[in-house]
Design a protein around this motif. Sequence first.
Motif, PDB file in Angstrom:
ATOM      1  N   VAL A  83      10.550  11.322  11.884  1.00 31.71           N
ATOM      2  CA  VAL A  83      11.828  11.480  12.582  1.00 31.71           C
ATOM      3  C   VAL A  83      12.945  10.785  11.802  1.00 31.71           C
ATOM      4  N   ALA A  84      12.685   9.566  11.369  1.00 36.93           N
ATOM      5  CA  ALA A  84      13.698   8.812  10.627  1.00 36.93           C
ATOM      6  C   ALA A  84      13.956   9.438   9.264  1.00 36.93           C
ATOM      7  N   GLN A  94      18.540  11.267  16.812  1.00 41.51           N
ATOM      8  CA  GLN A  94      17.344  10.716  16.185  1.00 41.51           C
ATOM      9  C   GLN A  94      16.650   9.709  17.093  1.00 41.51           C
ATOM     10  N   LEU A  95      17.439   8.912  17.817  1.00 45.22           N
ATOM     11  CA  LEU A  95      16.852   7.976  18.773  1.00 45.22           C
ATOM     12  C   LEU A  95      16.113   8.734  19.871  1.00 45.22           C
ATOM     13  N   ALA A  96      16.725   9.816  20.351  1.00 52.38           N
ATOM     14  CA  ALA A  96      16.081  10.643  21.373  1.00 52.38           C
ATOM     15  C   ALA A  96      14.786  11.246  20.838  1.00 52.38           C
ATOM     16  N   ALA A  97      14.814  11.697  19.580  1.00 49.69           N
ATOM     17  CA  ALA A  97      13.624  12.298  18.977  1.00 49.69           C
ATOM     18  C   ALA A  97      12.529  11.259  18.782  1.00 49.69           C
ATOM     19  N   TRP A  98      12.914  10.046  18.399  1.00 44.80           N
ATOM     20  CA  TRP A  98      11.938   8.957  18.206  1.00 44.80           C
ATOM     21  C   TRP A  98      11.223   8.659  19.523  1.00 44.80           C
ATOM     22  N   SER A 143      10.836   2.512  11.651  1.00 47.59           N
ATOM     23  CA  SER A 143      11.674   3.712  11.662  1.00 47.59           C
ATOM     24  C   SER A 143      12.773   3.615  12.713  1.00 47.59           C
ATOM     25  N   LEU A 144      12.483   2.980  13.832  1.00 48.03           N
ATOM     26  CA  LEU A 144      13.482   2.811  14.880  1.00 48.03           C
ATOM     27  C   LEU A 144      14.610   1.911  14.386  1.00 48.03           C
TER      28      LEU A 144
END
Length: 209
Positions: A83-84, A94-98, A143-144
Amino acid sequence: MMSLIFSFVQIDAGHDDDRRRIIEAAYRCLSEPHRGPIRMSVILRTAGVSSRAFYRHFRSKDDLFLALLRQGADDIAARVDRVAAEAVGSPADQLAAWIGEVFDLMVDPRQRMQMSVIDSEEVRTAQGYRELREQSHAGRERSLTEILRRGRADGSFPLADPDHDAVAISALVSRIMTSVTSDDLQAVKQAQSRLLDFALRAVGAVSRG
């Protein structure tokens, strides 16, 4: 010479197959109802391998259990790292996908079984479990942290403290994963939505609604 090389390749392939079967057998045995600690003889019988084959790959039962944790952690890290790395959309996307990737694990039967085994009392008693668990959390948070740094850099997460916020969000994910019934898809989705809304507010982003 070629036949000798081919023989070595076959041996290595056989060893790798033994390791895979032992790990799969451990998951199977630990996920099924049982009384008391699982005996190694039961795992080896389920795997269809000898104790000699076991000790080619693992030093002890604790070492095997740590391998289960390491495999699970690597699987999760690979998914969220992707994701990252792909960096699709805004940092909020991207935060939502993580968060979505992690919650998807809760509704996947195989992943759910693996997580329940990894978090079982028997596996948690393995020597070195706590240290490896901390490492696995750090791997998941890497990654977060990167996503939060992007949001901080472009101004979309003005309140973000990437290193600390990544730990906090990850800890909330872990707590929710142990408290929400994975069979209740609506509850899972609601928990996912609430967590995302909380995370966005915490870093100063406007809620996606």
